[in-house]
Design an enzyme around this catalytic site. Structure first.
Site, mmCIF file in Angstrom:
data_model
loop_
_atom_site.group_PDB
_atom_site.id
_atom_site.type_symbol
_atom_site.label_atom_id
_atom_site.label_comp_id
_atom_site.label_asym_id
_atom_site.label_seq_id
_atom_site.Cartn_x
_atom_site.Cartn_y
_atom_site.Cartn_z
ATOM 1 C CG HIS A 1 -0.376 0.383 2.495
ATOM 2 N ND1 HIS A 1 0.158 -0.544 3.365
ATOM 3 C CD2 HIS A 1 -0.224 1.592 3.092
ATOM 4 C CE1 HIS A 1 0.613 0.080 4.431
ATOM 5 N NE2 HIS A 1 0.397 1.372 4.304
ATOM 6 C CE LYS B 1 1.400 5.404 3.119
ATOM 7 N NZ LYS B 1 0.259 6.082 3.759
ATOM 8 C CD GLU C 1 3.393 2.054 12.178
ATOM 9 O OE1 GLU C 1 2.595 1.889 11.241
ATOM 10 O OE2 GLU C 1 3.928 1.108 12.803
ATOM 11 C CG ASP D 1 4.508 -4.869 9.652
ATOM 12 O OD1 ASP D 1 3.727 -5.368 8.823
ATOM 13 O OD2 ASP D 1 4.168 -3.968 10.440
ATOM 14 C CG HIS E 1 5.735 -0.313 3.941
ATOM 15 N ND1 HIS E 1 5.003 -0.930 2.950
ATOM 16 C CD2 HIS E 1 4.985 -0.424 5.073
ATOM 17 C CE1 HIS E 1 3.876 -1.389 3.460
ATOM 18 N NE2 HIS E 1 3.847 -1.099 4.734
#
Length: 469
Positions: free
Chosen positions: A172, A176, A210, A229, A234
């Site tokens: 994902h 962006k 985060e 993760d 990413h």
């Protein structure tokens, strides 16, 4: 979507339509596509829950409302009439016979697998046995394996029944808009292009922070960890867009060829240059092993051994339960030479280029200026939302790209395997876990990676998130 486009999908089949991803992202993305008149086909939901179509539609409406979207009844009714629902076990071949009857003949489906990765290959293989893959595309959600060997096995099983251009690997972050626009920012502006190399840039820092912990995802996260993760996918994908050479054409392979060159130029990580951390209280989360050695934070040093970036150290950090939620790329330029006419011969801080990806995407140029007898930092800031308009949401962009067959927003097989190769040594020899407090910037040991280099910087945050003075 243009009517009559022979390559566009004319049916969307979502496996796992009752799951968390659908609740948090997919329903809202479908609603927004419907509101923009970008859907013109049926949607088949597939899941194991024994529910009626009416119950599925109500679940979708509730999820869209909870996402903060203001629902237009006419738009939602159009979307609701596109749905049909099929429940059953995705490992049961009988399910695919029922799916074939529901789909009808001559369709160009997009299958979206919002399922655990262990089910990707079995679902695709069952679709192949039912002759449901001709003219189809299949979208699969990360993670694509849990190490290099499993990624290769998954790719081999998918490629046994699908061509590479039929497979859409969904990360994902690639959806962006500011991530995609990195290439335009770099190559459309000569003022930036001229300083985007080792001659001008001394080091690169990438941060993905985060401000929340694992919460209710303990069982999932404890088997994955921060490196798998977000770093393997990413952050390395973002780094490739920051570091790549200009694509030679507008196609997806033109872009992915240049990203793959970056990955191939990166050596495998050195475990001695990687610090793993775990926030205090993590092992109290439901689903987490009491003696867990899973990292919730990782910081590492790497490099890119090519002509543009040779000798430029690259530092990446990512973690949970940190002070802020922010993702940024920060590039430090070399110091100006020391000249006697400058106060103290030169400014104390080098110039910086900061690209903020989340939240409120934007760019900052940090310059030096003299005020009185001292140097001051001057920030030239741009908010992309203010200057360019609000970005389309990632899953809305990804779903539409999948429907029309635009593969630029999806990861390619060779990139997946190269990024697993890069991180594999740390998976093999992970090293010790350093505890850190919630609300801190991670373990103190992460600072040791930057010895002799610029320290980790406080991220640049949008004004709306900054505490008042």
């Amino acid at each position: 979507m243009a009517d009559g486009d022979s390559t566009a999908s004319d049916l969307l089949v979502i496996f796992g339509i009752t799951g968390d991803l659908a609740r948090k992202m997919t329903y809202r993305a479908l609603y927004r596509l419907e509101s923009n008149d970008q859907l013109n086909f049926s949607i088949v939901g597939v899941a194991s829950d024994d529910m009626t179509l009416e119950e599925l539609v109500e679940r979708a409406r509730r999820a869209i409302g909870e996402s903060g979207e203001k629902i237009d009844d006419a738009v939602f009714d159009r979307l609701a009439h596109r749905f049909s629902y099929l429940h059953g076990d995705v490992t049961d071949p009988e399910l695919y016979g029922r799916l074939a009857k529901l789909m009808g003949l001559g369709r160009r489906p997009l299958y979206y697998l919002e399922m655990p990765p262990a089910l990707f290959a079995p679902i695709v293989e069952n679709l192949a046995k039912a002759d449901l893959l001709e003219s189809a595309r299949v979208a699969v959600e990360k993670p694509f394996g849990h190490d290099l060997a499993s990624a290769r096995e998954l790719n081999a099983r998918l490629r046994a029944v699908l061509d590479e251009d039929q497979i859409l690997r969904v990360d994902h972050f690639l959806g962006k808009q500011p991530v995609e626009e990195l290439q335009y920012l770099r190559f459309a502006n000569n003022g930036l292009a001229k300083v985007w190399d080792r001659d001008s840039i001394s080091e690169i820092h990438v941060t993905m922070a985060e401000d929340f912990g694992i919460e209710d995802r303990g069982k999932f996260y404890d088997a994955v960890g921060c490196l798998r993760d977000v770093v393997q996918n990413h952050l390395l994908q973002v780094l490739a867009l920051v570091a790549m050479e200009p694509p030679v054409g507008p196609g997806a392979d033109d872009l992915n060829d240049k990203k793959a060159e970056v990955f191939r130029a990166m050596p495998a990580l050195d475990p001695e240059r990687c610090v793993r951390g775990q926030y205090r209280g993590y092992t109290d989360v439901a689903g987490v092993a009491k003696d867990s050695q899973t990292e919730t934070y990782v910081a590492l040093r790497t490099e890119i051994d090519n002509w543009r970036w040779a000798g430029v150290p690259i530092f990446l950090r990512a973690g949970k339960a940190l002070p802020e939620r922010v993702t940024e790329v920060r590039m430090f330029l070399h110091h100006v030479p020391g000249f006697s006419f400058l106060p103290n011969r030169r400014p104390p801080e080098p110039n910086q280029i900061v690209l903020r990806i989340d939240p409120d995407p934007g760019m900052r140029l940090q310059l030096s200026a003299q005020a009185g007898n001292s140097w001051h930092d001057v920030h030239l800031d741009s908010s992309f939302a203010e200057d360019l308009g609000e970005a389309v949401r990632p899953y809305e962009r990804l779903l539409y790209a999948g429907i029309i067959g635009d593969r630029q927003l999806f990861a390619r097989e060779d990139a997946i395997e190269e990024t697993w190769r890069i991180v594999q040594p740390v998976l093999d020899k992970p090293g010790r876990i350093h505890p850190y407090d919630r609300g801190s910037w991670g373990p103190e040991a992460a600072q040791s990676l930057l010895h002799g280099h610029r320290s980790w910087q406080e991220p640049w945050l949008p004004k709306s998130t900054q505490a008042p003075h």
